[in-house]
Design a protein around this motif. Structure first.
Motif, PDB file in Angstrom:
ATOM      1  N   CYS A 147       0.960  -0.880  -0.216  1.00 33.99           N
ATOM      2  CA  CYS A 147      -0.402  -0.068  -0.375  1.00 33.99           C
ATOM      3  C   CYS A 147       0.662   1.143  -0.090  1.00 33.99           C
ATOM      4  O   CYS A 147       1.710   1.234   0.754  1.00 33.99           O
ATOM      5  CB  CYS A 147      -0.858  -0.191   1.136  1.00 33.99           C
ATOM      6  SG  CYS A 147      -1.608   1.082   1.321  1.00 33.99           S
ATOM      7  N   ILE A 148       0.780   2.396  -0.611  1.00 35.67           N
ATOM      8  CA  ILE A 148       0.896   3.559  -0.758  1.00 35.67           C
ATOM      9  C   ILE A 148      -0.097   4.630  -0.358  1.00 35.67           C
ATOM     10  O   ILE A 148       0.720   5.549  -0.636  1.00 35.67           O
ATOM     11  CB  ILE A 148       1.895   4.112  -2.310  1.00 35.67           C
ATOM     12  CG1 ILE A 148       0.294   3.736  -2.897  1.00 35.67           C
ATOM     13  CG2 ILE A 148       3.038   2.847  -3.224  1.00 35.67           C
ATOM     14  CD1 ILE A 148       0.537   4.343  -4.919  1.00 35.67           C
ATOM     15  N   LEU A 149      -0.183   4.241   0.737  1.00 37.31           N
ATOM     16  CA  LEU A 149      -1.354   5.628   0.874  1.00 37.31           C
ATOM     17  C   LEU A 149      -1.877   6.810   0.244  1.00 37.31           C
ATOM     18  O   LEU A 149      -1.465   7.542   0.333  1.00 37.31           O
ATOM     19  CB  LEU A 149      -0.270   6.032   2.332  1.00 37.31           C
ATOM     20  CG  LEU A 149      -0.168   5.022   3.886  1.00 37.31           C
ATOM     21  CD1 LEU A 149       0.540   5.711   4.376  1.00 37.31           C
ATOM     22  CD2 LEU A 149      -1.603   4.247   3.799  1.00 37.31           C
ATOM     23  N   CYS A 150      -2.570   5.916  -1.169  1.00 39.39           N
ATOM     24  CA  CYS A 150      -2.985   6.891  -2.027  1.00 39.39           C
ATOM     25  C   CYS A 150      -3.840   7.723  -1.321  1.00 39.39           C
ATOM     26  O   CYS A 150      -4.968   9.047  -2.181  1.00 39.39           O
ATOM     27  CB  CYS A 150      -2.754   6.400  -2.807  1.00 39.39           C
ATOM     28  SG  CYS A 150      -3.779   5.719  -3.634  1.00 39.39           S
ATOM     29  N   ALA A 151      -4.775   6.798  -0.605  1.00 41.52           N
ATOM     30  CA  ALA A 151      -6.239   7.164  -0.296  1.00 41.52           C
ATOM     31  C   ALA A 151      -7.343   6.530  -1.326  1.00 41.52           C
ATOM     32  O   ALA A 151      -8.640   7.205  -1.581  1.00 41.52           O
ATOM     33  CB  ALA A 151      -5.944   8.721   0.484  1.00 41.52           C
ATOM     34  N   CYS A 152      -7.158   6.280  -2.593  1.00 48.46           N
ATOM     35  CA  CYS A 152      -8.180   6.047  -3.479  1.00 48.46           C
ATOM     36  C   CYS A 152      -8.646   5.175  -2.899  1.00 48.46           C
ATOM     37  O   CYS A 152     -10.267   5.204  -3.085  1.00 48.46           O
ATOM     38  CB  CYS A 152      -7.574   5.419  -4.819  1.00 48.46           C
ATOM     39  SG  CYS A 152      -6.546   6.992  -5.462  1.00 48.46           S
ATOM     40  N   CYS A 153      -8.889   4.458  -2.305  1.00 51.58           N
ATOM     41  CA  CYS A 153     -10.017   3.833  -1.409  1.00 51.58           C
ATOM     42  C   CYS A 153     -10.744   4.207  -0.652  1.00 51.58           C
ATOM     43  O   CYS A 153     -12.009   4.000  -1.104  1.00 51.58           O
ATOM     44  CB  CYS A 153      -8.961   1.911  -0.731  1.00 51.58           C
ATOM     45  SG  CYS A 153      -8.507   2.810   0.330  1.00 51.58           S
ATOM     46  N   ALA A 171      -8.111   1.866   3.805  1.00 49.82           N
ATOM     47  CA  ALA A 171      -6.686   1.248   3.632  1.00 49.82           C
ATOM     48  C   ALA A 171      -5.448   0.883   5.269  1.00 49.82           C
ATOM     49  O   ALA A 171      -5.268   0.608   5.367  1.00 49.82           O
ATOM     50  CB  ALA A 171      -5.955   3.034   3.137  1.00 49.82           C
ATOM     51  N   LEU A 174      -6.432  -2.161   6.567  1.00 49.26           N
ATOM     52  CA  LEU A 174      -5.556  -2.940   5.498  1.00 49.26           C
ATOM     53  C   LEU A 174      -4.114  -2.946   6.055  1.00 49.26           C
ATOM     54  O   LEU A 174      -3.496  -3.862   6.793  1.00 49.26           O
ATOM     55  CB  LEU A 174      -5.578  -2.897   3.592  1.00 49.26           C
ATOM     56  CG  LEU A 174      -4.508  -3.108   3.002  1.00 49.26           C
ATOM     57  CD1 LEU A 174      -4.829  -4.553   2.926  1.00 49.26           C
ATOM     58  CD2 LEU A 174      -3.632  -3.166   1.885  1.00 49.26           C
ATOM     59  N   CYS A 214      -8.128   0.937  -5.937  1.00 51.26           N
ATOM     60  CA  CYS A 214      -7.287   0.880  -5.657  1.00 51.26           C
ATOM     61  C   CYS A 214      -6.361   0.851  -7.106  1.00 51.26           C
ATOM     62  O   CYS A 214      -6.102  -0.417  -7.565  1.00 51.26           O
ATOM     63  CB  CYS A 214      -6.559  -0.437  -4.751  1.00 51.26           C
ATOM     64  SG  CYS A 214      -4.748  -0.408  -4.327  1.00 51.26           S
ATOM     65  N   PRO A 215      -4.915   1.148  -7.235  1.00 53.83           N
ATOM     66  CA  PRO A 215      -4.326   1.652  -7.964  1.00 53.83           C
ATOM     67  C   PRO A 215      -3.073   0.666  -8.411  1.00 53.83           C
ATOM     68  O   PRO A 215      -2.282   0.237  -9.268  1.00 53.83           O
ATOM     69  CB  PRO A 215      -4.150   3.069  -8.482  1.00 53.83           C
ATOM     70  CG  PRO A 215      -3.590   3.223  -7.181  1.00 53.83           C
ATOM     71  CD  PRO A 215      -4.753   2.573  -6.116  1.00 53.83           C
ATOM     72  N   LYS A 216      -2.946   0.099  -7.201  1.00 52.02           N
ATOM     73  CA  LYS A 216      -1.760  -1.016  -6.613  1.00 52.02           C
ATOM     74  C   LYS A 216      -2.521  -3.067  -6.873  1.00 52.02           C
ATOM     75  O   LYS A 216      -2.301  -3.886  -6.456  1.00 52.02           O
ATOM     76  CB  LYS A 216      -1.267  -1.018  -5.887  1.00 52.02           C
ATOM     77  CG  LYS A 216      -1.029   0.435  -5.681  1.00 52.02           C
ATOM     78  CD  LYS A 216       0.330   1.109  -6.454  1.00 52.02           C
ATOM     79  CE  LYS A 216       1.613   0.120  -6.296  1.00 52.02           C
ATOM     80  NZ  LYS A 216       2.224   0.445  -6.977  1.00 52.02           N
TER      81      LYS A 216
HETATM   82 FE1  SF4 Z   1      -3.640   1.224  -0.397  1.00 47.66          FE
HETATM   83 FE2  SF4 Z   1      -4.267   0.138  -2.684  1.00 47.66          FE
HETATM   84 FE3  SF4 Z   1      -5.348   2.055  -0.746  1.00 47.66          FE
HETATM   85 FE4  SF4 Z   1      -4.214   3.242  -2.437  1.00 47.66          FE
HETATM   86  S1  SF4 Z   1      -6.140   2.302  -3.445  1.00 47.66           S
HETATM   87  S2  SF4 Z   1      -4.477   3.605   0.184  1.00 47.66           S
HETATM   88  S3  SF4 Z   1      -2.505   1.660  -2.257  1.00 47.66           S
HETATM   89  S4  SF4 Z   1      -4.967  -0.346  -0.558  1.00 47.66           S
END
Ligand code: SF4
Ligand code: FES
Length: 236
Positions: A147-153, A171, A174, A214-216
């Motif tokens: 996880c890169i903590l982008c906050a998309c989720c 996030a 997770l 999630c982009p990852k």
């Molecule tokens: Fe992490 Fe994915 Fe959420 Fe971004 S969208 S904060 S990468 S779990």
């Protein structure tokens, strides 16, 4: 190509508004990323606000809502988005300026789950002593630590929109699960007890927006499901 951007500067604008920009289609290649278009627009209009840093999908700074979906602009191809792209700031966060949002609540929720290893103090303070894991134990962490903590989720989650001060969000949950399943952590029971609250883990309704966003390619919804099972088991 027309690019619509929802803009707002709370310090000078009385209300948010949508600004329309145009770029010449011929200059947009098959491999052009959306971030590159934003950078071109900022040359046209230096007042346009957005964040970016690594430009490689690693730092997580350029999360935004594009045609209704949260994504990272640096790894989102522009062409498939069509000739009319509508970009909004990440939903659910206060706007600082244009596409730049205040992520403090998101970081606070992450911090609240103690996202670090709590292992035996004697062992972890001895630099000569490794805390070993079997390959199988290590493999369990795949899908959590990336996880890169982008906050998309979290920004696509209605439970987080309604209660960002109470519900940790996908996030943070997770990350919570990542340390619950880590064989080296010695506080598993305390971690599970602190997450055993209606407004915490059980506020998740598994609508799967987080996983879709999630982009990852991570699956916070599945991690939360696992966390719920462990919490319930921990009660008996
Ligand atoms: Fe992490 Fe994915 Fe959420 Fe971004 S969208 S904060 S990468 S779990
Ligand atoms: Fe770093 Fe996009 S600029 S993830």
């Amino acid at each position: 190509m027309q690019i619509l951007i929802d803009r707002y500067n709370p310090q000078s604008d009385s209300a948010p508004y949508t600004q329309s920009y145009h770029l010449i289609d011929d200059e947009i290649g098959e491999d052009t990323m959306l971030l590159e278009l934003l950078q071109r627009l900022r040359i046209q209009d230096p007042t346009l606000g957005f964040r970016s840093s690594c430009q490689e999908g690693v730092c997580g700074s350029d999360g935004m809502n594009v045609n209704g979906n949260n994504c990272l602009s640096c790894i989102t191809l522009a062409k498939p988005l069509g000739n009319r792209i509508h970009i909004r700031p990440l939903p659910g966060f206060p706007v600082i300026k244009d596409l730049i949002v205040d992520m403090q609540l998101f970081y606070d929720q992450y911090k609240n789950v103690d996202p670090y290893l709590k292992s035996d103090e004697k062992l972890s303070s001895d630099p000569e002593h490794e805390i070993l894991q079997s390959p199988e134990e290590r493999e369990k962490l795949d899908g959590s630590y990336e996880c890169i903590l982008c906050a998309c989720c979290s920004s696509s989650c209605p439970s987080f929109w309604w209660n960002p001060d109470l519900f940790p969000g996908p996030a943070a949950l997770l990350a919570a699960n990542r340390f619950v399943i880590d064989s080296r952590d010695i506080t598993t029971i305390d971690r599970l007890k602190s997450l055993d609250k209606a407004e915490k883990t059980f506020r998740c309704r598994h609508i799967q927006n987080c996983t879709a966003a999630c982009p990852k390619g991570l699956n916070p919804s599945r991690a939360i499901q696992g966390l719920k099972h462990k919490i319930v088991k921990n009660r008996s």
